[in-house]
Motif scaffolding. Structure first.
Motif, PDB file in Angstrom:
ATOM      1  N   ARG A  56     116.316 -13.530  68.046  1.00 33.74           N
ATOM      2  CA  ARG A  56     114.897 -13.177  67.965  1.00 33.74           C
ATOM      3  C   ARG A  56     114.582 -11.801  68.537  1.00 33.74           C
ATOM      4  N   SER A  57     115.590 -11.005  68.826  1.00 35.52           N
ATOM      5  CA  SER A  57     115.344  -9.732  69.498  1.00 35.52           C
ATOM      6  C   SER A  57     114.562  -8.736  68.651  1.00 35.52           C
ATOM      7  N   MET A  58     114.554  -8.900  67.321  1.00 31.53           N
ATOM      8  CA  MET A  58     113.834  -7.964  66.458  1.00 31.53           C
ATOM      9  C   MET A  58     112.530  -8.539  65.887  1.00 31.53           C
ATOM     10  N   ASN A  59     112.083  -9.706  66.383  1.00 29.93           N
ATOM     11  CA  ASN A  59     110.777 -10.235  65.962  1.00 29.93           C
ATOM     12  C   ASN A  59     109.690  -9.252  66.377  1.00 29.93           C
ATOM     13  N   PRO A  60     108.667  -9.005  65.626  1.00 31.26           N
ATOM     14  CA  PRO A  60     108.282  -9.637  64.372  1.00 31.26           C
ATOM     15  C   PRO A  60     108.828  -8.927  63.118  1.00 31.26           C
ATOM     16  N   THR A  61     109.573  -7.847  63.296  1.00 29.11           N
ATOM     17  CA  THR A  61     110.081  -7.104  62.137  1.00 29.11           C
ATOM     18  C   THR A  61     111.116  -7.903  61.370  1.00 29.11           C
ATOM     19  N   LEU A  62     112.090  -8.434  62.081  1.00 37.30           N
ATOM     20  CA  LEU A  62     113.151  -9.253  61.492  1.00 37.30           C
ATOM     21  C   LEU A  62     113.114 -10.627  62.146  1.00 37.30           C
ATOM     22  N   HIS A  63     113.349 -11.650  61.344  1.00 37.23           N
ATOM     23  CA  HIS A  63     113.382 -13.016  61.871  1.00 37.23           C
ATOM     24  C   HIS A  63     114.753 -13.626  61.637  1.00 37.23           C
ATOM     25  N   GLU A  64     115.022 -14.682  62.362  1.00 35.87           N
ATOM     26  CA  GLU A  64     116.266 -15.431  62.208  1.00 35.87           C
ATOM     27  C   GLU A  64     116.481 -15.759  60.727  1.00 35.87           C
ATOM     28  N   ASN A  65     117.682 -15.517  60.241  1.00 31.03           N
ATOM     29  CA  ASN A  65     118.121 -15.784  58.870  1.00 31.03           C
ATOM     30  C   ASN A  65     117.646 -14.777  57.832  1.00 31.03           C
ATOM     31  N   ASP A  66     116.870 -13.757  58.222  1.00 30.37           N
ATOM     32  CA  ASP A  66     116.568 -12.679  57.283  1.00 30.37           C
ATOM     33  C   ASP A  66     117.870 -11.950  56.969  1.00 30.37           C
ATOM     34  N   ILE A  67     117.864 -11.212  55.882  1.00 24.89           N
ATOM     35  CA  ILE A  67     119.019 -10.416  55.496  1.00 24.89           C
ATOM     36  C   ILE A  67     118.593  -8.951  55.519  1.00 24.89           C
ATOM     37  N   SER A  68     119.320  -8.141  56.267  1.00 29.73           N
ATOM     38  CA  SER A  68     119.075  -6.699  56.289  1.00 29.73           C
ATOM     39  C   SER A  68     120.136  -6.036  55.424  1.00 29.73           C
ATOM     40  N   ILE A  69     119.680  -5.263  54.449  1.00 29.83           N
ATOM     41  CA  ILE A  69     120.611  -4.495  53.623  1.00 29.83           C
ATOM     42  C   ILE A  69     120.732  -3.134  54.293  1.00 29.83           C
ATOM     43  N   THR A  70     121.936  -2.808  54.745  1.00 32.56           N
ATOM     44  CA  THR A  70     122.148  -1.539  55.449  1.00 32.56           C
ATOM     45  C   THR A  70     123.055  -0.631  54.626  1.00 32.56           C
ATOM     46  N   TYR A  71     122.892   0.654  54.839  1.00 30.19           N
ATOM     47  CA  TYR A  71     123.764   1.635  54.195  1.00 30.19           C
ATOM     48  C   TYR A  71     124.223   2.635  55.241  1.00 30.19           C
ATOM     49  N   LYS A  72     125.270   3.342  54.951  1.00 34.36           N
ATOM     50  CA  LYS A  72     125.892   4.247  55.922  1.00 34.36           C
ATOM     51  C   LYS A  72     125.227   5.627  55.862  1.00 34.36           C
ATOM     52  N   LYS A  73     124.054   5.753  56.469  1.00 36.49           N
ATOM     53  CA  LYS A  73     123.382   7.050  56.590  1.00 36.49           C
ATOM     54  C   LYS A  73     124.183   7.874  57.592  1.00 36.49           C
ATOM     55  N   PRO A  74     124.346   9.185  57.362  1.00 30.22           N
ATOM     56  CA  PRO A  74     125.104   9.997  58.330  1.00 30.22           C
ATOM     57  C   PRO A  74     124.557   9.835  59.747  1.00 30.22           C
ATOM     58  N   TYR A  75     125.452   9.656  60.687  1.00 28.00           N
ATOM     59  CA  TYR A  75     125.106   9.381  62.084  1.00 28.00           C
ATOM     60  C   TYR A  75     124.146  10.426  62.652  1.00 28.00           C
ATOM     61  N   GLU A  76     124.398  11.702  62.362  1.00 25.53           N
ATOM     62  CA  GLU A  76     123.584  12.790  62.915  1.00 25.53           C
ATOM     63  C   GLU A  76     122.173  12.803  62.331  1.00 25.53           C
ATOM     64  N   ASP A  77     121.970  12.159  61.188  1.00 22.53           N
ATOM     65  CA  ASP A  77     120.666  12.175  60.524  1.00 22.53           C
ATOM     66  C   ASP A  77     119.755  11.026  60.943  1.00 22.53           C
ATOM     67  N   LEU A  78     120.239  10.146  61.813  1.00 19.11           N
ATOM     68  CA  LEU A  78     119.407   9.034  62.278  1.00 19.11           C
ATOM     69  C   LEU A  78     118.259   9.583  63.124  1.00 19.11           C
ATOM     70  N   GLN A  79     117.141   8.836  63.120  1.00 16.42           N
ATOM     71  CA  GLN A  79     115.950   9.271  63.836  1.00 16.42           C
ATOM     72  C   GLN A  79     115.351   8.124  64.627  1.00 16.42           C
ATOM     73  N   GLU A  80     114.431   8.471  65.529  1.00 16.96           N
ATOM     74  CA  GLU A  80     113.694   7.450  66.256  1.00 16.96           C
ATOM     75  C   GLU A  80     113.003   6.536  65.257  1.00 16.96           C
ATOM     76  N   ASN A  81     112.921   5.269  65.581  1.00 20.12           N
ATOM     77  CA  ASN A  81     112.316   4.202  64.781  1.00 20.12           C
ATOM     78  C   ASN A  81     113.210   3.688  63.658  1.00 20.12           C
ATOM     79  N   ASP A  82     114.357   4.339  63.390  1.00 16.36           N
ATOM     80  CA  ASP A  82     115.298   3.780  62.421  1.00 16.36           C
ATOM     81  C   ASP A  82     115.862   2.482  62.981  1.00 16.36           C
ATOM     82  N   ILE A  83     116.029   1.489  62.128  1.00 14.31           N
ATOM     83  CA  ILE A  83     116.680   0.237  62.523  1.00 14.31           C
ATOM     84  C   ILE A  83     118.129   0.355  62.099  1.00 14.31           C
TER      85      ILE A  83
END
Length: 157
Positions: free
Chosen positions: A58-85
């Motif tokens: 439950r650490s990401m509630n209310p954005t993500l809930h138990e059993n949700d599926i997050s589709i992730t992709y490999k964005k370049p590490y240096e291009d990550l920003q604040e608020n990115d999950i």
């Protein structure tokens, strides 16, 4: 990541995909658009461009809930920003949290992350721990809601 790890991730992704009922997703999106989306996601999974992350906890509630599926992709590490999950490994566990800050540690860029539902606990994520950035969240029906709907259907049958 070596070949065994990649194959293990593919098997886990296939297992996860085969356990998901696509009917609610297809109904929500419209069958044609939903089917095309499912084919696209499956193709990207096989090419290792995206990863499906099964949300646990439950650490990401209310954005993500138990059993949700997050589709992730490999964005370049240096291009990550604040608020990115992002999805990463921490102490042998897979974690999905939000970036709240960054810093330089021993001449290396590190991101500070925290679950939306966590008051104070943060994790520091280095390049070698980073797995991917959240692209899309598939909301999965809660098990108790699914059981209730099945019971209702059986009562009316």
């Amino acid at each position: 990541m070596n070949t065994i790890e990649k194959n293990t991730r593919r098997v886990k992704a296939y297992t996860l995909l085969s356990s998901i009922s696509l009917t609610p997703i297809l109904k929500k999106m419209g069958y044609v658009v939903g089917f095309i989306t499912c084919v696209l996601i499956a193709s990207l999974l096989l090419l290792n461009h995206v990863t499906l992350v099964h949300v646990q906890g439950r650490s990401m509630n209310p954005t993500l809930h138990e059993n949700d599926i997050s589709i992730t992709y490999k964005k370049p590490y240096e291009d990550l920003q604040e608020n990115d999950i992002i999805y990463f490994e921490h102490n042998g566990h897979n974690v999905i949290h939000r970036i709240i800050d960054h810093k330089i540690v021993n001449h290396k860029l590190a991101y500070i992350t925290k679950g939306d539902n966590n008051q104070h606990q943060t994790e520091t994520v280095f390049r070698e721990d980073y797995e991917g950035k959240n692209w899309k969240i598939l909301k999965m029906p809660r098990i108790d809601q699914a059981k209730q709907k099945i019971a209702e259907v059986l009562e009316n049958a």
